[in-house]
Design a protein around this motif. Structure first.
Motif, short mmCIF file in Angstrom:
data_model
loop_
_atom_site.label_atom_id
_atom_site.label_comp_id
_atom_site.label_asym_id
_atom_site.label_seq_id
_atom_site.Cartn_x
_atom_site.Cartn_y
_atom_site.Cartn_z
N ARG A 452 11.95 14.15 -5.11
CA ARG A 452 11.50 12.82 -5.54
C ARG A 452 10.96 11.99 -4.40
N ASP A 453 11.36 12.29 -3.16
CA ASP A 453 10.84 11.51 -2.03
C ASP A 453 9.47 11.99 -1.57
N GLY A 454 8.93 13.04 -2.22
CA GLY A 454 7.58 13.50 -1.91
C GLY A 454 7.48 14.40 -0.71
N SER A 455 8.58 14.73 -0.04
CA SER A 455 8.52 15.57 1.14
C SER A 455 8.41 17.03 0.75
N SER A 456 7.87 17.83 1.68
CA SER A 456 7.75 19.27 1.48
C SER A 456 7.90 19.96 2.81
N LEU A 457 8.04 21.28 2.78
CA LEU A 457 8.23 22.03 4.01
C LEU A 457 7.03 21.93 4.93
N ALA A 458 5.84 21.81 4.35
CA ALA A 458 4.62 21.79 5.15
C ALA A 458 4.14 20.40 5.46
N SER A 459 4.91 19.38 5.05
CA SER A 459 4.45 18.00 5.25
C SER A 459 4.56 17.59 6.70
N SER A 460 3.69 16.71 7.11
CA SER A 460 3.68 16.15 8.46
C SER A 460 3.17 14.74 8.37
N PRO A 461 3.41 13.89 9.40
CA PRO A 461 2.95 12.52 9.32
C PRO A 461 1.44 12.41 9.14
N LYS A 462 0.70 13.29 9.81
CA LYS A 462 -0.75 13.22 9.72
C LYS A 462 -1.23 13.55 8.33
N VAL A 463 -0.67 14.63 7.78
CA VAL A 463 -1.08 15.04 6.44
C VAL A 463 -0.58 14.05 5.41
N ALA A 464 0.64 13.53 5.63
CA ALA A 464 1.19 12.57 4.67
C ALA A 464 0.31 11.34 4.58
N SER A 465 -0.21 10.88 5.72
CA SER A 465 -1.09 9.73 5.68
C SER A 465 -2.41 10.06 5.01
N ALA A 466 -2.88 11.28 5.23
CA ALA A 466 -4.13 11.68 4.59
C ALA A 466 -3.98 11.84 3.10
N LYS A 467 -2.77 12.21 2.68
CA LYS A 467 -2.53 12.45 1.26
C LYS A 467 -2.10 11.19 0.52
N ALA A 468 -2.03 10.10 1.20
CA ALA A 468 -1.54 8.88 0.56
C ALA A 468 -2.62 8.29 -0.34
N THR A 469 -2.95 9.02 -1.37
CA THR A 469 -3.92 8.56 -2.35
C THR A 469 -3.20 8.33 -3.66
N PRO A 470 -3.73 7.46 -4.52
CA PRO A 470 -3.05 7.20 -5.79
C PRO A 470 -2.83 8.42 -6.63
N SER A 471 -3.75 9.39 -6.58
CA SER A 471 -3.62 10.55 -7.43
C SER A 471 -2.47 11.44 -7.01
N LEU A 472 -2.20 11.50 -5.70
CA LEU A 472 -1.17 12.41 -5.23
C LEU A 472 0.17 11.73 -5.05
N SER A 473 0.20 10.44 -4.79
CA SER A 473 1.45 9.75 -4.53
C SER A 473 1.91 8.90 -5.69
N ALA A 474 1.31 9.11 -6.87
CA ALA A 474 1.68 8.27 -8.00
C ALA A 474 3.11 8.49 -8.43
N GLY A 475 3.64 9.69 -8.22
CA GLY A 475 5.00 9.98 -8.64
C GLY A 475 6.06 9.58 -7.65
N ILE A 476 5.69 9.08 -6.48
CA ILE A 476 6.64 8.68 -5.45
C ILE A 476 6.84 7.17 -5.53
N PRO A 477 8.04 6.70 -5.85
CA PRO A 477 8.24 5.25 -5.98
C PRO A 477 8.19 4.56 -4.62
N PRO A 478 7.76 3.30 -4.59
CA PRO A 478 7.74 2.56 -3.32
C PRO A 478 9.16 2.20 -2.90
N PRO A 479 9.37 1.94 -1.60
CA PRO A 479 10.71 1.56 -1.14
C PRO A 479 11.16 0.24 -1.73
#
Length: 902
Positions: A452-479
Motif C-alpha cells: 500500500r505504500d507503493g514501494s517495490s524491490l526495484a524502486s529508487s528515489p530517482k525512479v520514484a520521482s519520475a513515476k510520481a504521475t497521477p496515473s501511477l500513484s493514484a492508489g497511494i494515499p498522501p501522508p
C-alpha cells in the motif's frame, strides 16, 4: 448531602430532611431523627446506642445536637422501644458510577438553581471531625445543624451553591470532597465537583479531549490543592472512555478493536482500584484525602499516557479541516444561491466531493498498520520511561494480534482477508492472469498484489520521482497532514519495514501456485490455541523467513521442473539472439519485397506465413525447436535508435537506477506521442520488424512483457546489423560485375571507384566486427554465466533478478543504454544505411560516365560525384573516430567488455 451515591452495603451518617413549615430559627431535631443518628453512629462504631448519648453528654454537645423536651428531659430515650433495641439504618445508597441517581441529579440541580422562595426552607450541613482512637474519646463525632433559610430568596440565589461550604469544618469538607472524588474519578459529577460551564458532555469532540471540572470555590485551599492534582486523572479517564466508545465502531477495524480490548483491561484494574478505595473510605476512620492521593498518584501517569495515546490516534486535521469548511461554503464562491443552485443538497454534495478529493478527512480514520505504527513510535520515543515502555508494549501486544493473524494467513496460504484495509498488502481484483497477454502495463505479477505504500524491490528515489504521475500513484494515499506518516494500512509498522518485501513475495508466490490449480500446503499454519504472539521479536521474524523460503522453493520447483523454464529460455535465445541465423536469412530472402514497403503497408499475415515457412524448413536447424509455434511477427511504431534516443535523452542512462523499467512503462505514451507528429519520416518494414514470444502462466512471471521487450531490443539491434551486412555484401557482389571491374581508361574514375570499394570494405568490416562482438563476446558469454546461475538458483526472486540482470548487461555491453555511445553508434548506422541505399545512384553515375566519358569528365560533373562520396567518407571517418573514443572511455570507466572493440 445526598446519601444515594454510596455503594450498597455501606453504613454512613444520616442527614435528616428539613422540616417543612417550621418558622422557628432554633436548632432542633425530631425524636425519630435523633434515634436514627444515634443508631447509625452506633452501627458504624460497633457500640451500643447508649454509648453515643454518653459521649455527647461528656463532650457538652448534647444540648446543641440533641435538643430537650419542653419538660427539660433529654430526648435521647427513643419513644419506640424497638428503636432502642436495634437502631434504624438509613437507606443504602446504590448509585452506579456511569449514571447519576435521582437524588444526585436533584442535588446537582439544587447546586445550579436558586432555592425556593419559602422562608421556612432548611439547609442541612454535616461536620465529621476526626478523633484519636483511645479509651476516653470516640473515633468520630458527627454534628448536625439545621439552618433556616432567609425569607429573601434573592439572597439565597446570590450566595447559594457557590459558598455551600462556608462554616463547614475542615474534617467534614475532607470527607465530603473524598466522596465526591470517588464519583468524579468514574466520570460522574459530584456535589462539590461539577462539569465546567464551557464543557458539554454531549459534544463528542469535547468528550474526546476529556471532561473539564469546576470545584466549589468555598473548599478549603489546602484540600483544593490536592483535588486539583487528582482532577487530571478524571479528565484523562473520561477522554479514554470516549475514545474507546468511538473506536469500537466497526469501521475502525480489527486492530482498533483489539487495542480497545487491551485498554479496557487496564480500565478494569482502574475501576477495581477505585472500588477498593471507596470501600476503604467507608470502613477506615483514618482515611484522608492524602490517602486517596497516595494510592491514585501512580495511576495518574498511566492514565495520562492512555489519554495521550487515544488523542494521537485521532486523525490529525479531521475535525480542524472539517470545521474550516463552513456550512455556508457552496464551492461556488457563495454564488450558488444567486445561480439558483442553493440548498442543503448542494452543500452536502460539495462536501462529499471535497472529502473524496482529500480536502476533508486527511486520509480517513486511523486504523490497521497506522495504529501499530503510532504505538511503536511512542514506545521508541518514551523508551526512557519504564511505565510508558511497559504500557505501550502491552498495548502493542494486544492490538497487533489481528494484524499478526493477517500476516501469518498471508505468508502461509496466500489468502488475503482484509475487510477494513488495515494490512500492508492490497489486492487489485480486476487484474487477472489473462491481462499478461492483453495489456502491456497491467502485469499480474507486479500489480495484482502490491504494498500500500507503493514501494517495490526495484524502486529508487530517482525512479520514484519520475513515476510520481497521477496515473501511477493514484492508489497511494498522501501522508497525514503535518506528518510523514501514511494513513491506514499504507503505514507499515517500523518493526516490519525490513520484512515487508518478503511478506509480499511469500504470499505472491503461494497465489501463483494456487492459480496453477495446485493445492497450497500450509506448514506452520496459525492455530487457535497459539495464544498471543509478540511480533517484534526474532521468533516471528524467523517465521516470516521460513515461510518466504518455503514459498520460493515450491514455486521455483514448479517453474523449473514442471513448466520447463530453462528450455523456454534457450528457445528465446535461439530466436532473438540469432544463434543460428540460417532461418533469418531464409526469412529475409522470402520477405524482401514485403520488408521494403512502409511499416504501415506491410502485411503481418503474409510475414507470419513466410516466417513459419522459413522456421519449418527441414533444412533449417530451427525446425526441431519444440516452441517454434510461440514465435510471432510484430511491427513496432518507431525505429530502434529513434525510440532509444528519446528515452536516453530524458534519463541519461537506460538501465541505471531502474530507468529501463520506467522507460518500458512509458513506451505506450511515447508511441502515442510519435503518432501525433505531423510530418514523420516513413518507417520501413525492415526497420520496424520485430519478433514476439507467447508464453503461458506462470512462466509469464519470469518471461514477462518487460523481459520480452528487452529481448526485442537486442533482436532489432542484431537484425539491423545482419541487414546491413547483407546489404553491404550485396553491394560487394555488384562491385564484382564487369562494369565496376573493367578499367575505364580514366584515372579520375578509377580513383573514384577504388574509394567506393574502400569505404564499402571498411563499413563491412565495422559491421562484422560489431556483430561478432555482440554475439560472441557479449551474448554468448553472458548466457553461459546465466546458465551457471540458473543451475544454482534457489529462490524465484533470485531467478527474476538473474534473468533481468543478464538482459540489462547485454543491452549495456551492446552500447544501447549510454547516451553518448548510442548517439554515435546511431549516426554510424544511419551513415552506412544511407551509403547502401545510394548504391543505385553510384551505378547510374558510372553507367552515364561509361556511355559518354567526354561529357561526364567535365570538372563540374566530376566534382558532383566526388562531393557525394567525400561526404560519406567524412561522416564515416568522423563518427568512427568518435565511436572509438567513446568506446575507449567507457571501457576504461564502466564497461570493460568494450575493450574487445578497441
Amino acid at each position: 448531602m445526598s446519601t444515594s451515591r454510596i455503594p450498597s452495603g455501606s453504613t454512613v451518617p444520616f442527614t435528616p430532611k428539613p422540616r417543612k413549615g417550621s418558622s422557628s430559627a432554633k436548632l432542633s431535631l425530631s425524636q425519630r431523627e435523633i434515634n436514627q443518628i444515634a443508631g447509625t453512629l452506633a452501627s458504624v462504631r460497633k457500640v451500643r446506642p447508649d454509648a453515643i448519648f454518653e459521649e455527647l453528654e461528656q463532650s457538652g454537645d448534647a444540648a446543641t445536637f440533641l435538643g430537650y423536651q419542653p419538660n427539660g428531659q433529654s430526648s435521647r430515650i427513643p419513644s419506640d422501644p424497638r428503636q432502642a433495641e436495634e437502631p434504624p439504618r438509613p437507606p443504602r445508597r446504590t448509585r452506579p458510577p456511569e449514571q447519576p441517581s435521582t437524588s444526585a441529579s436533584a442535588s446537582a440541580a439544587s447546586s445550579s438553581r436558586p432555592m425556593p422562595s419559602s422562608s421556612h426552607q432548611q439547609i442541612t450541613l454535616e461536620k465529621e471531625p476526626y478523633r484519636h482512637r483511645n479509651g476516653k474519646q470516640p473515633e468520630r463525632t458527627v454534628q448536625r445543624e439545621v439552618l433556616v433559610a432567609p425569607e429573601n430568596a434573592d439572597s439565597i440565589e446570590e450566595a447559594g451553591p457557590a459558598r455551600m461550604l462556608d462554616g463547614v469544618p475542615l474534617e467534614v469538607q475532607e470527607a465530603w470532597i473524598c466522596e465526591d472524588l470517588l464519583f468524579v474519578l468514574q466520570g460522574v459529577e459530584g456535589s462539590l465537583i461539577r462539569y465546567d460551564e464551557g464543557y458539554d458532555p454531549l459534544d463528542e469532540d469535547q468528550r474526546l479531549q476529556g471532561a473539564r471540572w469546576r470545584v466549589d470555590p468555598s473548599l478549603d485551599p489546602s484540600l483544593l490543592s490536592l483535588v486539583e492534582r487528582l482532577l487530571p486523572l478524571a479528565s484523562a479517564f473520561t477522554s479514554v472512555e470516549a475514545s474507546m466508545e468511538l473506536r469500537s465502531a466497526p469501521e475502525y477495524g480489527m486492530v482498533s478493536h483489539a487495542l480497545c480490548s487491551g485498554i479496557r483491561a487496564m480500565l478494569k484494574e482502574y475501576r477495581v482500584l477505585t472500588a477498593q478505595l471507596e470501600s476503604l473510605f467507608l470502613q477506615s476512620p483514618t482515611f484522608t484525602l492524602q490517602t486517596l492521593y497516595f494510592h491514585l498518584h501512580p495511576t495518574l501517569h498511566t492514565m495520562s499516557l492512555l489519554s495521550s495515546l487515544c488523542l494521537s490516534l485521532q486523525a490529525d486535521g479531521v475535525s480542524q479541516e472539517a470545521s474550516d469548511v463552513s456550512d455556508d461554503d457552496d464551492g461556488l464562491g457563495g454564488m450558488a444561491d444567486e445561480l439558483g443552485l442553493g440548498g442543503a443538497g448542494l452543500k452536502g454534495l460539495m462536501k462529499n466531493l471535497k472529502a473524496q478529493e482529500g480536502l476533508i478527512g486527511g486520509g480517513g480514520p486511523v486504523l490497521g498498520g497506522e495504529v501499530l505504527g503510532i504505538i511503536c513510535e511512542r514506545e521508541n520515543t518514551m523508551s526512557g520511561d519504564p511505565t510508558a515502555s511497559t504500557l505501550h508494549s502491552t498495548l502493542l501486544l494486544h492490538s497487533s494480534q489481528p494484524y499478526y493473524r493477517m500476516v501469518v494467513r498471508w505468508i502461509t496460504s496466500g489468502y488475503l482477508s482484509d475487510p477494513f484495509d488495515e494490512f500492508m498488502v492490497k489486492e487489485s481484483g480486476h487484474i487477472t492472469k489473462g491481462v499478461l497477454e492483453s495489456d502491456y502495463t497491467d502485469e499480474y505479477w507486479e500489480r495484482r498484489y502490491t504494498l500500500r505504500d507503493g514501494s517495490s524491490l526495484a524502486s529508487s528515489p530517482k525512479v520514484a520521482s519520475a513515476k510520481a504521475t497521477p496515473s501511477l500513484s493514484a492508489g497511494i494515499p498522501p501522508p497525514r497532514p503535518g506528518t510523514s506518516r501514511l494513513p491506514g494500512g499504507a503505514c507499515i509498522p517500523a518493526f516490519l519495514q525490513p520484512w515487508k518485501h518478503k511478506i509480499l513475495l511469500a504470499g505472491k508466490y503461494l497465489n501463483v501456485i494456487r492459480e496453477c490449480g495446485i493445492e497450497v500446503k500450509r506448514p506452520g499454519e496459525l492455530e487457535d490455541t497459539e495464544g498471543m504472539v509478540t511480533m517484534n521479536e526474532p521468533k516471528f521474524y524467523k517465521r516470516i523467513e521460513d515461510a518466504y523460503i518455503h514459498a520460493n522453493r515450491t514455486l521455483l520447483k514448479l517453474m523449473v521442473e514442471e513448466q520447463e523454464l530453462i528450455p523456454h529460455l534457450r528457445s528465446m535465445k535461439h530466436w532473438f539472439f540469432l544463434d543460428q541465423s540460417d532461418f533469418l536469412t531464409n526469412f529475409l530472402d522470402l520477405a524482401t519485397s514485403e520488408l521494403r514497403k512502409p511499416a504501415k503497408a506491410a502485411s503481418l499475415v503474409k510475414l507470419q506465413s513466410l516466417l513459419d515457412l522459413a522456421v519449418r524448413n527441414p533444412a533449417s536447424s530451427s525446425s526441431n525447436d519444440p516452441y517454434k509455434d510461440d514465435l510471432k511477427v510484430t511491427m513496432q511504431s518507431q525505429g530502434l535508435y529513434d525510440w532509444l534516443m528519446k528515452i536516453v535523452s530524458r534519463t541519461g542512462s537506460l538501465i541505471e537506477d531502474g530507468e529501463l523499467d520506467f522507460a518500458l512503462d512509458e513506451r505506450a505514451d511515447e508511441d502515442v506521442a510519435s503518432k501525433k507528429t505531423d510530418k514523420e519520416k516513413t518507417l520501413l518494414a525492415i526497420d520496424a520488424l520485430s519478433f514476439d514470444y507467447s508464453v503461458k502462466f506462470p512462466l509469464s512471471l519470469i518471461i514477462s512483457r518487460k523481459t520480452i521487450t528487452r529481448y526485442q531490443l537486442i533482436f532489432r539491434f542484431l537484425l539491423h546489423l545482419h541487414h546491413l551486412e547483407a546489404a553491404l555484401s550485396s553491394m560487394w557482389l555488384e562491385h564484382k560485375a564487369s562494369i565496376w571491374r573493367d578499367h575505364s581508361g580514366y584515372d579520375d574514375m578509377e580513383r573514384w571507384k577504388s574509394r567506393i570499394f574502400s569505404l564499402r570494405s571498411r563499413m563491412l568490416a565495422f559491421v562484422r566486427q560489431v556483430l561478432a562482438f555482440a554475439t560472441g563476446e557479449v551474448l554468448e558469454t553472458n548466457w553461459r554465466a546465466l546458465e551457471d546461475k540458473l543451475a544454482k538458483v534457489q529462490t524465484v526472486d533470485q531467478l527474476l533478478r538473474d534473468h533481468v540482470d543478464f538482459l540489462d548487461t547485454c543491452l549495456k555491453q551492446c552500447m544501447l543504454t549510454t547516451s553518448k555511445l548510442l548517439g554515435v553508434y546511431a549516426k554510424l548506422m544511419t551513415t552506412m544505411s544511407a551509403f547502401v541505399s545510394y548504391q543505385s545512384s553510384f551505378n547510374a553515375a558510372l553507367s552515364k560516365f561509361l556511355a559518354d566519358p567526354e561529357t561526364e569528365s567535365d570538372p563540374a560533373k566530376a566534382s558532383q560525384r566526388w562531393t557525394v562520396l567525400t561526404n560519406f567518407e567524412r561522416h564515416f571517418n568522423h563518427h568512427t573516430k568518435l565511436h572509438l573514443d567513446a568506446v575507449t572511455y567507457n571501457a576504461g570507466s564502466e564497461n570493460v567488455a568494450l575493450l574487445a572493440l578497441n
